[in-house]
Design an enzyme around this catalytic site. Structure first.
Site, PDB file in Angstrom:
ATOM      1  NE  ARG A  93      -4.057  -1.842   0.324  1.00  0.00           N
ATOM      2  CZ  ARG A  93      -3.930  -3.471  -0.033  1.00  0.00           C
ATOM      3  NH1 ARG A  93      -2.954  -3.844  -0.464  1.00  0.00           N
ATOM      4  NH2 ARG A  93      -5.049  -4.180   0.249  1.00  0.00           N
ATOM      5  CB  SER A 113      -8.160  -1.852   4.444  1.00  0.00           C
ATOM      6  OG  SER A 113      -8.707  -3.185   4.077  1.00  0.00           O
ATOM      7  CD  GLU A 137      -5.364   0.874   2.327  1.00  0.00           C
ATOM      8  OE1 GLU A 137      -5.326   1.425   1.010  1.00  0.00           O
ATOM      9  OE2 GLU A 137      -6.296   0.189   2.759  1.00  0.00           O
TER      10      GLU A 137
HETATM   11  N1  EPU Z   1     -10.085 -10.836  10.612  1.00  0.00           N
HETATM   12  C1  EPU Z   1     -10.534 -10.689  11.986  1.00  0.00           C
HETATM   13  N2  EPU Z   1     -11.537  -9.885  12.159  1.00  0.00           N
HETATM   14  C2  EPU Z   1     -12.053  -9.078  11.276  1.00  0.00           C
HETATM   15  C3  EPU Z   1     -11.218  -8.850  10.261  1.00  0.00           C
HETATM   16  C4  EPU Z   1     -10.284  -9.675   9.539  1.00  0.00           C
HETATM   17  O1  EPU Z   1     -10.307 -11.842  12.819  1.00  0.00           O
HETATM   18  O2  EPU Z   1     -12.774  -8.304  11.586  1.00  0.00           O
HETATM   19  C5  EPU Z   1      -8.959 -11.893  10.392  1.00  0.00           C
HETATM   20  C6  EPU Z   1      -9.585 -12.879   9.404  1.00  0.00           C
HETATM   21  O3  EPU Z   1     -10.333 -13.739   9.856  1.00  0.00           O
HETATM   22  C7  EPU Z   1      -8.365 -13.261   8.516  1.00  0.00           C
HETATM   23  C8  EPU Z   1      -7.438 -12.051   8.654  1.00  0.00           C
HETATM   24  O4  EPU Z   1      -7.924 -11.291   9.727  1.00  0.00           O
HETATM   25  O5  EPU Z   1      -7.771 -14.277   9.259  1.00  0.00           O
HETATM   26  C9  EPU Z   1      -7.210 -11.337   7.286  1.00  0.00           C
HETATM   27  O6  EPU Z   1      -8.506 -11.196   6.939  1.00  0.00           O
HETATM   28  P1  EPU Z   1      -9.047 -10.600   5.528  1.00  0.00           P
HETATM   29  O7  EPU Z   1      -8.691 -12.000   4.754  1.00  0.00           O
HETATM   30  O8  EPU Z   1     -10.452 -10.230   5.455  1.00  0.00           O
HETATM   31  O9  EPU Z   1      -7.732  -9.524   5.105  1.00  0.00           O
HETATM   32  P2  EPU Z   1      -7.686  -8.138   5.571  1.00  0.00           P
HETATM   33  O10 EPU Z   1      -5.970  -8.323   6.147  1.00  0.00           O
HETATM   34  O11 EPU Z   1      -8.471  -7.637   6.768  1.00  0.00           O
HETATM   35  C10 EPU Z   1      -6.519  -7.407   3.263  1.00  0.00           C
HETATM   36  C11 EPU Z   1      -6.497  -6.046   2.488  1.00  0.00           C
HETATM   37  C12 EPU Z   1      -7.841  -6.011   1.911  1.00  0.00           C
HETATM   38  C13 EPU Z   1      -7.895  -7.058   0.952  1.00  0.00           C
HETATM   39  C14 EPU Z   1      -7.947  -8.331   1.776  1.00  0.00           C
HETATM   40  C15 EPU Z   1      -7.872  -9.477   0.839  1.00  0.00           C
HETATM   41  C16 EPU Z   1      -5.193  -4.458   3.843  1.00  0.00           C
HETATM   42  C17 EPU Z   1      -5.154  -3.208   4.574  1.00  0.00           C
HETATM   43  N3  EPU Z   1      -6.282  -4.657   3.343  1.00  0.00           N
HETATM   44  O12 EPU Z   1      -7.582  -7.268   4.331  1.00  0.00           O
HETATM   45  O13 EPU Z   1      -7.796  -4.597   1.271  1.00  0.00           O
HETATM   46  O14 EPU Z   1      -9.030  -7.135   0.150  1.00  0.00           O
HETATM   47  O15 EPU Z   1      -6.783  -8.271   2.467  1.00  0.00           O
HETATM   48  O16 EPU Z   1      -6.696  -9.575   0.182  1.00  0.00           O
HETATM   49  O17 EPU Z   1      -4.000  -4.932   3.431  1.00  0.00           O
HETATM   50  C18 EPU Z   1      -8.255  -2.455   0.969  1.00  0.00           C
HETATM   51  O18 EPU Z   1      -7.128  -2.184   0.956  1.00  0.00           O
HETATM   52  O19 EPU Z   1      -9.274  -1.390   0.930  1.00  0.00           O
HETATM   53  C19 EPU Z   1      -8.596  -3.926   1.236  1.00  0.00           C
HETATM   54  C20 EPU Z   1     -10.122  -4.101   1.320  1.00  0.00           C
END
Ligand code: EPU
Length: 335
Positions: free
Chosen positions: A160, A235, A331
């Site tokens: 990012r 995010s 972000e």
């Molecule tokens: N999780 C939780 N609680 C929550 C949210 C997530 O426990 O409320 C846990 C999930 O269970 C999982 C882990 O956190 O084990 C990761 O969650 P998720 O796969 O939803 O991805 P993320 O890390 O929350 C990132 C990106 C997203 C992108 C997804 C998929 C960042 C800041 N965000 O989210 O990007 O869509 O991975 O690749 O890196 C964005 O940048 O706007 C965005 C949506």
């Protein structure tokens, strides 16, 4: 050149009200040159408005990037280079590629925002970042009006991150971005857990790029709020990268903590998980809050104020710091 004086509410996916010195639609390079010769300043560049938090009225002109067009500029038997107007919608570009059976964008389906914003923050999702397919971009320097082409190494892409969020912040107006897409032998990225599960659930064993796009759309729709219905900027925070020793200590205390290794010394931890553990998932105050399905997303249910959202972000940040001694950083761009 028309200067529109209306609220920026329609121009940001949080749906926040803020005024500016005026909004100018830039439909072509010529429109930008016409603006630059007037000597009006300062100017801020707006794409799809899906990664900004407006915390105040802006004492600046807002250049709304509306440069359109998708054009194949080079190709061989295996791949094409596609040059895209920075004002195109990112997802429309993804759909265009799928309809031409061009691979590389499918994991990045349904990301809100414009093509010009994609390199700014090096958008990424489900195992792919735009730098994986990025070729170059064309930009115009706002002070000098000089055209410049920047290639991948010059953009300094990171998680990012790019040179446009750092050294070159606010200096260039991106007019076009070029991507390298595959015509055949598409390299599929299925390693992101949820994709495999969704494909399996749908009985797909040999997925096409369209199947992957459909799976990504299904996953995103299941937990990310649609900005057309609930104001949000995806995010809000980046996933923090912590030192291995801190990770090991936390893992003893929280054996279920998800994580992704970065290198031998550091580990990335999902901020959404940290925020949820800190008790903030679904927290609502007035018309703003932390999304109930994905704690990484702050939301404006309607009528919320940008400065209150910023205060909420700071509260979330300190709750996470108090519990885990980890600082999570925004972000989104704070304006
Ligand atoms: N999780 C939780 N609680 C929550 C949210 C997530 O426990 O409320 C846990 C999930 O269970 C999982 C882990 O956190 O084990 C990761 O969650 P998720 O796969 O939803 O991805 P993320 O890390 O929350 C990132 C990106 C997203 C992108 C997804 C998929 C960042 C800041 N965000 O989210 O990007 O869509 O991975 O690749 O890196 C964005 O940048 O706007 C965005 C949506």
């Amino acid at each position: 050149m028309e200067i529109i004086t209306e609220s920026l509410r329609k121009f940001n996916t949080f749906g926040l009200d803020a005024s500016s010195k005026g909004i100018i639609a830039i439909n072509s390079e010529q429109d930008l040159f016409d603006f630059l010769v007037q000597g009006l300043s300062p100017a801020k560049i707006l794409g799809g408005g899906s990664n900004i938090l407006l915390t105040q009225d802006l004492d600046a002109y807002i250049l709304k990037n509306n440069i359109k067009g998708i054009e194949v500029v080079d190709e061989d038997a295996d791949q094409v280079i596609v040059k895209v107007g920075a004002g195109e919608s990112w997802h429309q570009f993804v759909l265009w590629a799928l309809s031409h059976n061009l691979g590389g964008l499918e994991n990045l389906s349904l990301i809100p925002g414009s093509v010009g914003a994609a390199p700014m923050q090096n958008i990424g999702a489900y195992g792919v970042e735009q730098e994986n397919i990025f070729h170059s971009l064309n930009a115009i320097h706002l002070d000098t009006g000089v055209r410049k082409t920047l290639f991948k190494s010059e953009c300094k892409f990171g998680y990012r991150e790019s040179v446009f969020k750092n050294e070159l912040y606010s200096q260039f107006f991106i007019t076009h971005v070029s991507y390298i897409l595959s015509k055949r032998n598409h390299v599929l990225h299925l390693e992101y857990g949820a994709i495999k599960d969704v494909l399996l659930n749908n009985n797909i064993t040999e997925p096409s790029i369209r199947d992957i796009s459909d799976a990504v759309i299904e996953i995103r729709q299941s937990k990310l709020p649609d900005p057309k219905k609930i104001g949000n900027a995806g995010s809000f925070f980046k996933n923090p990268v912590i030192h291995l020793s801190q990770y090991q200590d936390l893992k003893i205390k929280y054996p279920d903590m998800p994580s992704y290794p970065v290198d031998l010394q550091t580990v990335k931890v999902p901020a959404g998980w940290l925020i949820e553990q800190a008790g903030m998932k679904g927290f609502t105050i007035g018309s703003i809050g932390v999304h109930k399905l994905q704690a990484l997303v702050l939301v404006n249910y309607g009528g919320g104020k940008g400065k209150d959202l910023w205060q909420l972000a700071l509260d979330v940040q300190s709750k996470v710091r108090d519990k885990f001694n980890i600082i999570i950083h925004p972000e989104v761009n704070i304006w």
